[in-house]
Design a protein around this motif. Sequence first.
Motif, short mmCIF file in Angstrom:
data_model
loop_
_atom_site.label_atom_id
_atom_site.label_comp_id
_atom_site.label_asym_id
_atom_site.label_seq_id
_atom_site.Cartn_x
_atom_site.Cartn_y
_atom_site.Cartn_z
N ARG A 255 -22.18 8.57 -39.67
CA ARG A 255 -23.28 7.64 -39.90
C ARG A 255 -23.88 7.84 -41.28
NH1 ARG A 255 -25.72 4.82 -34.81
NH2 ARG A 255 -26.80 3.71 -36.47
N SER A 259 -24.16 4.98 -43.94
CA SER A 259 -25.45 4.65 -44.53
C SER A 259 -25.34 4.46 -46.03
CB SER A 259 -26.47 5.75 -44.22
OG SER A 259 -27.73 5.46 -44.77
N HIS A 261 -22.83 3.09 -47.30
CA HIS A 261 -21.91 1.95 -47.36
C HIS A 261 -20.50 2.38 -47.78
CE1 HIS A 261 -24.88 -1.68 -47.27
NE2 HIS A 261 -25.01 -0.86 -46.23
N GLU A 403 -24.55 1.25 -38.18
CA GLU A 403 -25.26 1.75 -39.36
C GLU A 403 -25.20 0.78 -40.52
OE1 GLU A 403 -27.87 4.02 -41.17
OE2 GLU A 403 -27.12 4.49 -39.15
N TYR A 404 -24.11 0.03 -40.64
CA TYR A 404 -24.01 -0.95 -41.71
C TYR A 404 -25.12 -2.00 -41.61
CZ TYR A 404 -19.28 0.75 -42.91
OH TYR A 404 -18.20 1.51 -43.30
N GLU A 406 -28.21 -1.31 -40.79
CA GLU A 406 -29.50 -0.66 -41.06
C GLU A 406 -29.79 -0.65 -42.56
OE1 GLU A 406 -31.61 0.33 -38.87
OE2 GLU A 406 -30.43 0.34 -37.02
N ARG A 407 -30.99 -0.21 -42.90
CA ARG A 407 -31.36 -0.08 -44.30
C ARG A 407 -30.46 0.97 -44.95
NH1 ARG A 407 -34.68 3.67 -46.40
NH2 ARG A 407 -35.48 4.17 -44.32
N PRO A 408 -29.82 0.66 -46.08
CA PRO A 408 -28.90 1.62 -46.71
C PRO A 408 -29.62 2.90 -47.15
CG PRO A 408 -28.60 -0.59 -47.61
CD PRO A 408 -29.85 -0.63 -46.79
N ARG A 410 -30.83 5.39 -45.70
CA ARG A 410 -32.08 5.76 -45.04
C ARG A 410 -32.09 7.23 -44.62
NH1 ARG A 410 -32.08 4.42 -38.90
NH2 ARG A 410 -29.86 4.43 -38.36
N MET A 411 -30.92 7.88 -44.61
CA MET A 411 -30.84 9.29 -44.18
C MET A 411 -30.98 10.19 -45.39
SD MET A 411 -27.78 9.01 -41.38
CE MET A 411 -27.67 7.57 -40.34
#
Length: 434
Positions: A255, A259, A261, A403-404, A406-408, A410-411
Amino acid sequence: MKDQAAPGDGSAGATTDRLTTREAAERLGVKPETVYAYVSRGQLSSRRAPGGRGSTFDAAEVDALLRRTGRREPSPVTGDLVFRTGITLIEDDRYYFRGVDATEMATHYAYEEIAEWLWTGELRPGTRFTAPAEALAAARRTVDALPAHSGSTDRLRVAVVAAATADPLRFDLSPEAVLGSARSLIPTLVGALPTSAGAPTATGHEAASQTPGLARRLWPKLTAHPADAASLTVLDAALGLLIDHDLAASTLAARVAASAHAHPYAVVSAGLGVLEGPLHGAASGLAHRMLVEVLERGSAAPVVADHLRAGRRVPGLGHRLYTAEDPRARTLFALLAQVPQAAPALAAARDVVTTTARHTPLHANVDLALAVLSVSSGMSAEAGETVFAVSRTAGWIAHALEEYGERPLRMRPSGQYSGPRPPQPLPGPGSATT
């Protein structure tokens, strides 16, 4: 799930038994983020606090959840992350794929069908994955170039890279493109593995015409023993059971890559890198070697004693997410009971559990069940790791798809610096920190 508030519910008298988010988190022993995760899963209901600031929670409902969970969620001081996911739920010693009991799915549907369910939420009976000729040829050439002593995970990792180079559309992160890559990558990984010495091989024409399920194609990569129907059922169920298990270490790594990409092949590479650790995908190999020793010595007692005397954990026992037997192990044990040649290894596994239970109440986990399959089928000690890696590839792809969206990036946790406080003098030759 949200409360259906009646008129007047915002009065002071109606909120005396309600908790703030922080109070609910403290009572449950979790982070505030986890409380909201409970809400998203429908395990808690929330109500907007008077004045519109924050949410409140019914104290009785929080206490009921506490009794069910037994404070198994990470505590606020562990630094664990919590992400919303609609893929897998682990609860009350059971686990579910998109709300459906995973063990039921694994005993009723083939691996490819379960993968499609995890990816799309649709059941597509009869689904079979096919490896593109160019990707398969590239992966096989790369795998064949490795040293003979290379392990299966080494082969899978280079096969992923080779398959990626053969896919010019790998940077397209649209769901349709990612699913296309996933459906071709998984059979490519299996096809790139060398066939076990002595195992029968099908010609390219036969393989193309029969398009067998993934379990049948994987079997000769694991052992030279003939594949009987009962054993193939166990292998297919193992593949289905292992597809996903919430945010395990390798899935978290996948993930993180998604995240950023990274394309799906890179996501799978990230997962494989973590899976190779002895505390994750390779754990079944330790259980395999233990069962072989139990069979050689005729009893689990001296083998368990040796592990405990050396300060080692007994392989294949215990799981932090389950208080009783791992449901994956329970399902596989039931299927292995239908395989005549598995009887000795199955009895040895039961002996290990019974012997260890005299000292500590640990139950069998899926690694022990995989070891029974590998030992009884003449597979190598690393066979369970291979099954794990091939299966979990579908789970990593499912999490990448999620995860794609979600906001890039973010982790991005913050480090807690513990080094020397600046300013420090510029170091010279021979300098060292203290």
